[in-house]
Design a protein around this motif. Structure first.
Motif, PDB file in Angstrom:
ATOM      1  N   ALA A  55       4.943  -7.168  -2.921  1.00  0.00           N
ATOM      2  CA  ALA A  55       4.645  -5.751  -2.725  1.00  0.00           C
ATOM      3  C   ALA A  55       3.178  -5.550  -2.377  1.00  0.00           C
ATOM      4  CB  ALA A  55       5.013  -4.956  -3.983  1.00  0.00           C
ATOM      5  N   THR A  56       2.290  -6.203  -3.129  1.00  0.00           N
ATOM      6  CA  THR A  56       0.853  -6.128  -2.873  1.00  0.00           C
ATOM      7  C   THR A  56       0.306  -7.557  -2.877  1.00  0.00           C
ATOM      8  OG1 THR A  56       0.389  -5.817  -5.244  1.00  0.00           O
ATOM      9  CG2 THR A  56       0.632  -3.839  -3.903  1.00  0.00           C
ATOM     10  N   PRO A  57       0.453  -8.285  -1.785  1.00  0.00           N
ATOM     11  CA  PRO A  57       0.127  -9.718  -1.759  1.00  0.00           C
ATOM     12  C   PRO A  57      -1.357  -9.994  -1.993  1.00  0.00           C
ATOM     13  CG  PRO A  57       0.568  -8.905   0.449  1.00  0.00           C
ATOM     14  CD  PRO A  57       0.955  -7.806  -0.493  1.00  0.00           C
TER      15      PRO A  57
ATOM     16  N   PHE B 252      -4.335   0.023   3.446  1.00  0.00           N
ATOM     17  CA  PHE B 252      -2.918  -0.066   3.765  1.00  0.00           C
ATOM     18  C   PHE B 252      -2.639  -0.750   5.095  1.00  0.00           C
ATOM     19  CE2 PHE B 252      -2.851   2.646   0.196  1.00  0.00           C
ATOM     20  CZ  PHE B 252      -1.569   2.616  -0.332  1.00  0.00           C
ATOM     21  N   GLN B 253      -3.656  -0.962   5.908  1.00  0.00           N
ATOM     22  CA  GLN B 253      -3.447  -1.733   7.118  1.00  0.00           C
ATOM     23  C   GLN B 253      -3.048  -3.165   6.779  1.00  0.00           C
ATOM     24  OE1 GLN B 253      -6.783  -1.915   9.813  1.00  0.00           O
ATOM     25  NE2 GLN B 253      -5.608  -2.914  11.430  1.00  0.00           N
ATOM     26  N   THR B 254      -3.472  -3.647   5.607  1.00  0.00           N
ATOM     27  CA  THR B 254      -3.148  -5.018   5.208  1.00  0.00           C
ATOM     28  C   THR B 254      -1.702  -5.168   4.752  1.00  0.00           C
ATOM     29  OG1 THR B 254      -3.783  -4.686   2.890  1.00  0.00           O
ATOM     30  CG2 THR B 254      -5.523  -5.347   4.427  1.00  0.00           C
ATOM     31  N   GLY B 255      -1.002  -4.050   4.519  1.00  0.00           N
ATOM     32  CA  GLY B 255       0.324  -4.145   3.922  1.00  0.00           C
ATOM     33  C   GLY B 255       1.428  -3.368   4.601  1.00  0.00           C
ATOM     34  N   ASP B 256       1.101  -2.576   5.637  1.00  0.00           N
ATOM     35  CA  ASP B 256       2.118  -1.770   6.305  1.00  0.00           C
ATOM     36  C   ASP B 256       2.604  -2.458   7.571  1.00  0.00           C
ATOM     37  OD1 ASP B 256       1.982   0.142   4.398  1.00  0.00           O
ATOM     38  OD2 ASP B 256       1.132   1.719   5.655  1.00  0.00           O
TER      39      ASP B 256
END
Length: 485
Positions: free
Chosen positions: A433-435, A217-221
């Motif tokens: 949303a989830t690149p 989740f560090q990649t998306g938050d």
């Protein structure tokens, strides 16, 4: 034959599990097959042997096969957290699908076409679609509360228990087994792998299908102090601007994959370095980043400077087509919508969500009643906000409120401990949303065995299967992966 439906008259009967079993036939990949569907509840029990939850699922098994023991079994679920399995069920894996416009048009009101799905994997694998507690018709029983099941660890333990019970009852311990999840369902899949494969008495799996993956989740938050998402989202911003012809000079790039390769190189090198340097970046380095971001995203240079080179996904959705009075979708940035206010910094909602939700909701309800003889008065929870709001993000030593959930170490360990464990990943170029670049980051870290990972890309969004050509490609790619071709 379907067993008759009976209405529950009191709390005891309401908690009693029930299942409807029906017989069907379909034509898949040009061949006629027969199959059975068992749609209903599996009651789980706590350590004291008391009922704790009813898990609603759809079990599709092909009946015209000789050796079921060797036949692959795929457990399928969606994400949210708080989503039922309707999207993968009625979108790609199941033998029936709801058909909506392929070119990102709004769907509108019913009726919606519910057709046979010749791309289903049912001809080569049995399928189990699972609705976690609080979604679909799944619920806590025996005095338990929903919050006891709503969390990364709690959810994984519950669904791992369901899988063990299911495999035991149906005598499938020696069958090849896969998990398939979408969005948060990929996080869930990794957590379940840990519950099933680690420790004594393990259930070794053949692999996972990760549709629109989010593992780390560090990649998306987008949180203060975390620059990584600005890098991992950039190629999707670029793809979106390319699709909507919003680039300053789109004529330079006729080919989307080649264009995105250029964006990746900038993101990994000059952009990442400039963000890392912060105030240490020279004026020349800073201006180069501004120029390239303008070139690759179509956003105004002044706006990019005002963001300090850091473009939030929701700001991008609103800003990209602001001069046209439109906002782009989050789940699928091919979609556009109109907001009441043109001056806000964020969209009022996601146009790609309201464009498709009604069709899938109507489709699953109609299909259950007409084809599966499942008619219940209580609401089938397609997507529960209550589950999402009450989700416990604590997993081991990584509480999301204080750090970032990271599930990649579980899957990489699964590869090290199980030589046959493989990973298939489906990425949508237009998924905000989830690149896909965030998923690439995960797969290039944590010691994954690259030889056992299959990455596939589609010119659509989060639910890439709503795009008809992408559905066909996705199904064929998963079929080849399952058959190890």
């Amino acid at each position: 034959m379907a067993t008759p439906f009976t209405m529950a008259n009191d709390s005891v009967e309401a908690d009693a599990p029930s299942t409807e079993t029906t017989e069907h036939k379909a034509r898949i990949q040009g061949k006629n097959i027969r199959y059975q569907v068992a749609a209903g509840d599996t009651q789980l029990k706590d350590e004291e042997g008391n009922p704790s939850a009813n898990i609603f699922s759809f079990y599709y098994q092909r009946t015209d096969v000789e050796d079921r023991a060797q036949r692959p079994l795929i457990f399928v679920f969606n994400g949210g957290p708080g989503s039922s399995s309707v999207w993968l069920h009625m979108g790609v894996f199941g033998p029936k699908k709801v058909v909506i416009p392929s070119d990102a048009e709004r769907v509108g009101a019913p009726p919606y076409p519910i057709l046979d799905n010749p791309e289903s994997l049912l001809d080569i694998a049995d399928l189990v679609f699972i609705d976690p507690v609080g979604t679909g018709y799944s619920k806590p029983v025996g005095g338990k509360e929903g919050k006891a099941f709503w969390g990364i660890k709690e959810d994984a333990e519950t669904l791992a228990q369901f899988i063990r019970v299911f495999v035991t009852r149906h005598q499938r311990w020696n069958s090849p087994k896969y998990l398939a999840g979408e969005s948060y369902g990929t996080t869930r899949a990794a957590a379940i792998v840990g519950e099933l494969q680690e420790g004594w008495g393990s259930m070794d799996l053949s692999g996972v299908f990760l549709i629109s993956s989010i593992l780390d989740f560090q990649t998306g938050d987008f949180t203060p102090g975390n620059d990584l998402p600005f890098i991992t989202f950039l190629p999707t911003y670029a793809a979106t601007a390319w699709y909507h012809n919003a680039l300053p000079d789109r004529s330079k790039w006729d080919d989307l994959p080649a264009f995105l390769d250029d964006v990746r190189q900038f993101a990994l090198n000059d952009y990442a370095t400039t963000l890392l340097k912060g105030a240490l970046a020279t004026d020349e380095e800073y201006q180069n980043a501004v120029d390239k971001l303008h070139q690759f995203t179509g956003l105004r240079q002044q706006y990019i400077q005002q963001t300090d080179l850091r473009i939030n996904e929701h700001f991008f959705m609103k800003e990209l087509l602001r001069d046209r009075g439109e906002v782009v979708g989050r789940l699928d940035s091919r979609y556009v919508g109109e907001d009441e206010s043109q001056v806000r910094e964020r969209p009022e909602t996601d146009p790609s969500s309201y464009a498709i939700d009604g069709a899938y909701t109507a489709a699953i309800q109609s299909y259950m009643a007409k084809d599966l003889n499942v008619i219940r008065d209580n609401r089938y929870q397609v997507l529960s906000g209550e589950v999402f709001r009450n989700w416990n993000w604590l997993y081991g030593a990584s509480p999301r409120a204080q750090g970032f959930v990271s599930m990649s170490p579980i899957l990489s360990k699964a590869m090290r401990q199980n030589k046959d464990f493989r990973i298939f990943i489906a990425n949508g170029y237009y998924d905000l949303a989830t690149p896909f670049f965030a998923t690439e980051y995960s797969m290039n870290h944590f010691g994954y065995d690259q030889e056992r990972i299959k990455m596939a890309y589609y010119e659509a969004g989060h639910m890439m299967y709503i795009h008809h050509p992408s559905l066909e490609s996705l199904a064929q790619d998963m079929r080849a992966f399952l058959l190890q071709q």
